[in-house]
Design a protein around this motif. Structure first.
Motif, mmCIF file in Angstrom:
data_model
loop_
_atom_site.group_PDB
_atom_site.id
_atom_site.type_symbol
_atom_site.label_atom_id
_atom_site.label_comp_id
_atom_site.label_asym_id
_atom_site.label_seq_id
_atom_site.Cartn_x
_atom_site.Cartn_y
_atom_site.Cartn_z
ATOM 1 N N LEU A 57 -7.383 -6.295 5.340
ATOM 2 C CA LEU A 57 -7.284 -7.144 4.157
ATOM 3 C C LEU A 57 -6.912 -8.572 4.534
ATOM 4 C CD1 LEU A 57 -5.447 -4.777 1.641
ATOM 5 C CD2 LEU A 57 -7.780 -5.649 1.423
ATOM 6 N N GLN A 58 -5.930 -8.716 5.428
ATOM 7 C CA GLN A 58 -5.502 -10.056 5.838
ATOM 8 C C GLN A 58 -6.660 -10.826 6.466
ATOM 9 O OE1 GLN A 58 -1.978 -11.345 5.487
ATOM 10 N NE2 GLN A 58 -3.468 -13.004 5.458
ATOM 11 N N HIS A 59 -7.401 -10.165 7.351
ATOM 12 C CA HIS A 59 -8.534 -10.819 8.010
ATOM 13 C C HIS A 59 -9.594 -11.247 6.998
ATOM 14 C CE1 HIS A 59 -11.664 -11.678 10.935
ATOM 15 N NE2 HIS A 59 -12.470 -10.867 10.273
ATOM 16 N N GLN A 60 -9.887 -10.383 6.056
ATOM 17 C CA GLN A 60 -10.912 -10.701 5.073
ATOM 18 C C GLN A 60 -10.474 -11.815 4.131
ATOM 19 O OE1 GLN A 60 -14.028 -9.701 5.048
ATOM 20 N NE2 GLN A 60 -13.703 -8.375 6.829
ATOM 21 N N PHE A 61 -9.213 -11.801 3.728
ATOM 22 C CA PHE A 61 -8.710 -12.887 2.879
ATOM 23 C C PHE A 61 -8.718 -14.213 3.638
ATOM 24 C CE2 PHE A 61 -6.144 -9.537 0.425
ATOM 25 C CZ PHE A 61 -7.135 -9.425 -0.549
ATOM 26 N N ASP A 62 -8.324 -14.184 4.914
ATOM 27 C CA ASP A 62 -8.334 -15.403 5.726
ATOM 28 C C ASP A 62 -9.756 -15.921 5.925
ATOM 29 O OD1 ASP A 62 -5.599 -15.404 5.969
ATOM 30 O OD2 ASP A 62 -5.566 -14.481 7.958
ATOM 31 N N ARG A 63 -10.703 -14.999 6.003
ATOM 32 C CA ARG A 63 -12.103 -15.403 6.138
ATOM 33 C C ARG A 63 -12.565 -16.178 4.910
ATOM 34 N NH1 ARG A 63 -16.623 -13.296 4.126
ATOM 35 N NH2 ARG A 63 -15.495 -11.473 3.302
ATOM 36 N N LEU A 64 -12.114 -15.746 3.741
ATOM 37 C CA LEU A 64 -12.521 -16.397 2.496
ATOM 38 C C LEU A 64 -11.762 -17.690 2.240
ATOM 39 C CD1 LEU A 64 -12.713 -13.209 0.230
ATOM 40 C CD2 LEU A 64 -14.650 -14.558 1.066
ATOM 41 N N ALA A 65 -10.472 -17.690 2.525
ATOM 42 C CA ALA A 65 -9.631 -18.866 2.270
ATOM 43 C C ALA A 65 -8.399 -18.771 3.163
ATOM 44 C CB ALA A 65 -9.226 -18.936 0.801
ATOM 45 N N PRO A 66 -8.432 -19.398 4.348
ATOM 46 C CA PRO A 66 -7.324 -19.287 5.306
ATOM 47 C C PRO A 66 -5.977 -19.683 4.708
ATOM 48 C CG PRO A 66 -9.225 -20.346 6.324
ATOM 49 C CD PRO A 66 -9.533 -20.230 4.853
ATOM 50 N N ASN A 67 -4.964 -18.884 5.054
ATOM 51 C CA ASN A 67 -3.566 -19.169 4.686
ATOM 52 C C ASN A 67 -3.311 -19.157 3.188
ATOM 53 O OD1 ASN A 67 -2.889 -19.631 7.464
ATOM 54 N ND2 ASN A 67 -3.806 -21.677 7.268
ATOM 55 N N THR A 68 -4.199 -18.522 2.441
ATOM 56 C CA THR A 68 -4.013 -18.459 0.991
ATOM 57 C C THR A 68 -3.289 -17.194 0.564
ATOM 58 O OG1 THR A 68 -6.014 -19.755 0.652
ATOM 59 C CG2 THR A 68 -5.229 -18.520 -1.230
ATOM 60 N N MET A 69 -3.337 -16.156 1.392
ATOM 61 C CA MET A 69 -2.767 -14.868 1.026
ATOM 62 C C MET A 69 -2.016 -14.265 2.201
ATOM 63 S SD MET A 69 -2.865 -13.311 -1.901
ATOM 64 C CE MET A 69 -4.272 -14.285 -2.475
ATOM 65 N N LEU A 70 -0.846 -13.693 1.945
ATOM 66 C CA LEU A 70 -0.109 -12.935 2.950
ATOM 67 C C LEU A 70 0.036 -11.508 2.451
ATOM 68 C CD1 LEU A 70 1.480 -12.933 5.656
ATOM 69 C CD2 LEU A 70 3.550 -13.261 4.275
ATOM 70 N N VAL A 71 -0.460 -10.548 3.223
ATOM 71 C CA VAL A 71 -0.387 -9.130 2.860
ATOM 72 C C VAL A 71 0.909 -8.543 3.425
ATOM 73 C CG1 VAL A 71 -1.509 -6.877 3.016
ATOM 74 C CG2 VAL A 71 -2.902 -8.967 2.872
ATOM 75 N N VAL A 72 1.701 -7.931 2.561
ATOM 76 C CA VAL A 72 2.988 -7.339 2.961
ATOM 77 C C VAL A 72 3.006 -5.873 2.542
ATOM 78 C CG1 VAL A 72 5.500 -7.434 2.712
ATOM 79 C CG2 VAL A 72 4.162 -9.562 2.716
ATOM 80 N N PRO A 73 2.903 -4.930 3.483
ATOM 81 C CA PRO A 73 2.948 -3.508 3.118
ATOM 82 C C PRO A 73 4.323 -3.074 2.620
ATOM 83 C CG PRO A 73 1.970 -3.825 5.298
ATOM 84 C CD PRO A 73 2.611 -5.124 4.915
ATOM 85 N N ILE A 74 4.317 -2.207 1.627
ATOM 86 C CA ILE A 74 5.519 -1.512 1.161
ATOM 87 C C ILE A 74 5.294 -0.038 1.461
ATOM 88 C CG2 ILE A 74 6.920 -0.907 -0.837
ATOM 89 C CD1 ILE A 74 6.308 -3.577 -2.045
ATOM 90 N N ILE A 75 6.152 0.542 2.298
ATOM 91 C CA ILE A 75 5.870 1.844 2.911
ATOM 92 C C ILE A 75 6.850 2.908 2.424
ATOM 93 C CG2 ILE A 75 5.712 3.078 5.111
ATOM 94 C CD1 ILE A 75 5.058 0.314 6.400
ATOM 95 N N TRP A 76 6.299 3.978 1.865
ATOM 96 C CA TRP A 76 7.107 5.130 1.469
ATOM 97 C C TRP A 76 6.758 6.306 2.396
ATOM 98 C CZ3 TRP A 76 4.119 9.241 -0.471
ATOM 99 C CH2 TRP A 76 2.826 8.914 -0.904
ATOM 100 N N PRO A 77 7.639 7.292 2.536
ATOM 101 C CA PRO A 77 7.450 8.325 3.566
ATOM 102 C C PRO A 77 6.474 9.417 3.174
ATOM 103 C CG PRO A 77 9.560 8.630 2.474
ATOM 104 C CD PRO A 77 8.976 7.368 1.917
ATOM 105 N N CYS A 78 5.303 9.410 3.800
ATOM 106 C CA CYS A 78 4.314 10.476 3.612
ATOM 107 C C CYS A 78 4.567 11.616 4.594
ATOM 108 C CB CYS A 78 2.907 9.937 3.859
ATOM 109 S SG CYS A 78 2.333 8.753 2.649
ATOM 110 N N ASP A 79 4.099 12.784 4.203
ATOM 111 C CA ASP A 79 4.162 13.946 5.089
ATOM 112 C C ASP A 79 3.123 13.795 6.200
ATOM 113 O OD1 ASP A 79 4.719 16.375 6.160
ATOM 114 O OD2 ASP A 79 4.433 17.516 4.319
ATOM 115 N N ASP A 80 3.479 14.213 7.418
ATOM 116 C CA ASP A 80 2.545 14.083 8.543
ATOM 117 C C ASP A 80 2.537 15.318 9.434
ATOM 118 O OD1 ASP A 80 0.659 12.600 10.081
ATOM 119 O OD2 ASP A 80 2.212 12.120 11.544
ATOM 120 N N ASP A 81 3.025 16.454 8.907
ATOM 121 C CA ASP A 81 3.120 17.599 9.820
ATOM 122 C C ASP A 81 1.953 18.577 9.673
ATOM 123 O OD1 ASP A 81 5.857 19.138 7.937
ATOM 124 O OD2 ASP A 81 3.732 18.976 7.459
ATOM 125 N N GLY A 82 1.349 18.642 8.500
ATOM 126 C CA GLY A 82 0.208 19.536 8.326
ATOM 127 C C GLY A 82 0.547 21.010 8.403
#
Length: 310
Positions: A88-113
């Protein structure tokens, strides 16, 4: 990359600026606190704490907006979330550099299967909802920070937006619902410019009056809903919820149940059925990034256009 998480660090729950953190993907317990961090490299996470984190965002160029990214089911930091944010950051920068900063908000997903896909899905659904309490404290911390005397002389006027994908919309609704209840206000403050509900794995009536998601409409100037009828992940979600005696259509599969129940000047709805399989051939679910050849989804330019022009 800056990020915020409700995962419990292996180094313990007590925040400390500058400490290096690691996270056990098998631990899906949800911290009652949130951690403000930066990723310095693969597996290299440093805690910077709340006030310095917010100061970093405030210090960005005046025209730069923030897009908080709330991920979906079974997503892990290095395998899924950071690569998604980087695309997302790369694509936004491609369209308009330095216009958008992507900041993930991370919650705990299961990963054991270990329990099987359906049980893992149900565990993630519970974790996504429970994470709303921790992230409502994030809103409270932001509110306290912006009200501090030192912020009043030069208030932060930066535009903020949210992109919630799949089960991340469950966290989004839970967050605003918790904050609204505990703040004791009649309505949510309109802190966000745009909220993008992408392939939302929530009840398709969730935004209607007297429903938990109604606070989402109060929290943003515009709310944008994206859905696809052949989204296989949404069909699977419906099966899981039927098993647990919750029979509901999913917002990410049908769009809103009753569009007339939502304010027309605030909500837009986009049917992505014509192209979702092009960007996610297996599931038709993650259709807002790029295809296998790196061609961007039309939704990237559409989201960027909305955030810049409105």
């Amino acid at each position: 990359m800056l990020f915020i998480t409700s995962r419990i660090p292996e180094q313990g729950p007590t925040s400390e600026a500058g400490r290096w953190l690691s996270f056990d993907n098998q631990n899906t317990d949800i911290s009652k606190w949130v951690y403000f961090c930066q990723c310095a490299g693969q597996g290299e996470y440093q805690e910077i704490t709340a006030a310095p984190f917010m100061a970093k965002l405030k210090a960005l160029p005046a025209h730069t907006q923030i897009l908080f990214l709330l991920h979906g089911y079974n997503n892990q930091m290095e395998r899924n979330i950071f690569p998604m944010a980087q695309i997302l950051q790369h694509q936004f920068d491609r369209l308009a550099p330095n216009t958008m900063l992507v900041v993930p908000i991370i919650w705990p997903c299961d990963d054991d299967g270990r329990l099987g896909a359906i049980d893992d899905y149900w565990d993630d659904q519970l974790a996504a909802t429970a994470s709303g309490l921790a992230f409502s404290r994030l809103l409270a911390m932001f509110d306290d920070w912006r009200r501090a005397p030192e912020q009043q002389t030069t208030p932060c006027k930066r535009r903020m937006n949210v992109l919630a994908h799949s089960m991340g919309n469950r966290t989004l609704i839970s967050t605003f619902c918790h904050w609204h209840q505990h703040a004791g206000l009649d309505t949510m403050p309109q802190w966000f410019r745009h909220i993008f509900m992408m392939a939302a794995d929530v009840d398709n009536q969730a935004l209607e009056p007297h429903q938990p998601g109604r606070a989402v409409l109060d929290a943003a100037k515009q709310v944008h809903i994206y859905y696809a009828a052949d989204d296989i992940a949404m069909a699977a979600s419906k099966v899981v919820n039927v098993r647990h005696r919750t029979v509901t259509r999913r917002l990410g599969m049908t769009g809103p149940e009753n569009l007339d129940a939502l304010p027309a000047n605030k909500v837009t709805v986009t049917d992505c059925d014509a192209f979702n399989d092009q960007f996610d051939p297996h599931w038709g679910h993650t259709y807002f990034l790029t295809d296998d050849n790196g061609h961007p989804s039309p939704l990237i330019e559409q989201m960027m256009d909305k955030m810049i022009k409105d």
